[in-house]
Enzyme design. Structure first.
Site, PDB file in Angstrom:
ATOM      1  N   CYS A  24       0.964  -1.006  -0.347  1.00 13.13           N
ATOM      2  CA  CYS A  24      -0.359   0.032   0.318  1.00 13.13           C
ATOM      3  C   CYS A  24       0.837   1.138  -0.459  1.00 13.13           C
ATOM      4  O   CYS A  24       0.258   2.549  -0.615  1.00 13.13           O
ATOM      5  CB  CYS A  24      -0.672  -0.232   1.248  1.00 13.13           C
ATOM      6  SG  CYS A  24      -2.113  -0.982   0.960  1.00 13.13           S
TER       7      CYS A  24
ATOM      8  N   CYS B  38      -4.038  -8.165   2.263  1.00  9.62           N
ATOM      9  CA  CYS B  38      -4.813  -9.285   1.675  1.00  9.62           C
ATOM     10  C   CYS B  38      -4.631  -9.298   0.408  1.00  9.62           C
ATOM     11  O   CYS B  38      -5.455  -8.318   0.121  1.00  9.62           O
ATOM     12  CB  CYS B  38      -6.091  -9.960   2.612  1.00  9.62           C
ATOM     13  SG  CYS B  38      -6.908 -11.179   2.035  1.00  9.62           S
TER      14      CYS B  38
END
Length: 338
Positions: free
Chosen positions: A148, A159
Site C-alpha cells: 500500500c 490481503c
C-alpha cells in the site's frame, strides 16, 4: 489523515501494479458469480422439484449470500486507517534528521520527538519505532505496508484476496467475511450433497445441471476447508489480542519483549475488535474500541502497579475504561546511550 507515503515509481509501472492487484479479487468474484448461477438456476430452479424445498433453499441462500457479499465489500473498500499528522516528524526535526549522518544522533532526534507522543512499543534494540519512508514515528501496533505504500494502524497483514491492507479500521469486516464465506460454502455443501449423490449414481440425468452441481460441491468443500484453517487461526489471534505480525514478531516494550503485552482476557480481547454491543458483533458495521493509536496494555499496567499482576490471576472483570485508566498513568521513556 495523511496521504499514502508511496515510493516513487514510474507511472506505467504503478498503473500495471494497480491493475494486477485486482486480479485475485476478480477471480474470487467470478467464482462467486458462477456459484450463484449454479445454485440458484441449475440446482434450485432446474433440479429441485419440490416447491417448498425450492423456496426454503432460495430464501436461506440469499440471506447468507447477501451477508457474505456485504462483508466482502466492506473488507475490500474500507480503507486502512493511517496515523495522523501529529506522528509526522516536524519540518525542523526532519531537517536535523536528514542532515545528521550518525545513526545514534538520528535516534536521539526521533526519541526526543516521540516523548510527546503516546507510544510505548519499541524496536528490538529499544529504539523508537520510526518509519523512514513516511518520516513518522509509528504508533503502537502500527506498521508500514510496502504494498500500500503507507503506515497502517494496528496492521494485521496485506490481503491480496481483498486487495486491501487489513488493520484497525477493517479487521472486524475481514473476520466476518471469513465467517460468512465459510457459512456460504457450508450451506451450499449441505444442500447440494443429496443431489450430488443422485447425479453421481445417475438417478438424475440432466447433463448440464449435473456438471454444475457436481463441481459446485467440490468447489464449496475446497474453499470451506481452506477458510476453516484461516478463520480458526484468526479466532486464536483475536482471543489473545494479537495481530498476525505480532504473532510472528513479538512486541517489544520498555521492559523487553512480551507476546502477551496486549492480552486483556478473552472477553475484553473480543470487545477490542467487535465492541461492547454484542447485538452488532455479526453485522458489518464498525464497532471496534479505541482510536487506533493507543491500546490498553497489560505490561504497562502491571509495571505501574505490581499488585495488579497478582490481582489479574484471580479477577478478569476490569472494564476497558478501567484498564485504560491504569495504562494512562504509566509513561515509558526511552533512554539512548551516548
Amino acid at each position: 489523515m495523511l496521504a499514502g507515503c508511496r515510493v516513487a515509481l514510474p507511472r506505467g509501472l504503478r498503473c500495471c501494479q494497480r491493475v494486477l492487484s485486482w486480479v485475485p479479487v476478480v477471480i474470487i468474484s467470478l467464482v462467486v458469480l458462477w456459484s450463484y448461477y449454479a445454485y440458484v438456476w441449475e440446482l434450485c430452479l432446474v433440479t429441485v422439484t419440490n416447491p417448498a424445498e425450492k423456496a426454503a433453499y432460495l430464501l436461506i441462500f440469499h440471506t447468507v449470500f447477501l451477508l457474505f457479499i456485504w462483508t466482502y465489500w466492506k473488507a475490500i473498500f474500507t480503507p486502512p486507517k493511517q496515523p495522523t499528522k501529529k506522528f509526522l516528524l516536524p519540518y525542523a526535526e526532519k531537517e536535523r534528521y536528514d542532515n545528521e549522518e550518525r545513526p545514534e544522533a538520528q535516534k536521539q532526534i526521533v526519541a526526543e520527538f516521540a516523548r510527546k507522543l503516546p507510544v510505548y512499543t519499541r524496536t528490538g534494540s529499544g529504539a523508537t519505532r520510526f518509519c523512514d519512508t513516511c518520516q513518522m514515528v509509528k504508533p503502537d501496533r502500527c506498521h508500514h505496508c510496502s504494498v500500500c505504500g503507507m503506515c497502517v494502524l494496528k496492521m494485521d497483514h496485506h490481503c491480496p484476496w481483498v486487495n486491501n491492507c487489513i488493520g484497525y479500521s477493517n479487521y472486524k469486516f475481514f473476520l466476518l467475511f471469513l465467517a460468512y464465506a465459510m457459512l456460504y460454502c457450508l450451506y451450499i455443501g449441505c444442500t447440494v450433497f443429496q443431489y450430488f449423490i443422485l447425479y453421481w449414481t445417475d438417478t438424475l440425468s440432466n447433463g448440464r445441471a449435473k456438471f454444475h452441481v457436481l463441481f459446485l460441491l467440490f468447489v464449496a468443500l475446497m474453499f470451506f476447508i481452506s477458510l476453516m484453517f484461516l478463520f480458526g487461526y484468526h479466532c486464536w489471534l483475536v482471543s489473545l489480542n494479537r495481530t498476525t505480525l505480532e504473532a510472528f514478531s513479538t512486541p517489544v516494550f520498555q521492559s523487553g519483549p512480551d507476546k502477551n503485552g496486549f492480552h486483556l482476557g478473552i472477553r475484553r480481547n473480543l470487545e477490542q475488535v467487535f465492541g461492547k454491543e454484542r447485538k452488532l458483533w455479526l453485522i458489518p458495521v464498525f464497532t471496534s474500541l479505541g482510536d487506533g493509536f493507543t491500546y490498553p496494555m497489560r505490561m504497562a499496567c502491571e509495571s505501574r502497579n505490581p499488585l495488579l499482576a497478582a490481582e489479574n490471576q484471580w479477577e478478569d472483570d476490569l472494564t476497558d475504561e478501567e484498564s485504560q485508566a491504569y495504562c494512562e498513568t504509566s509513561h515509558i521513556t526511552v533512554h539512548i546511550e551516548k
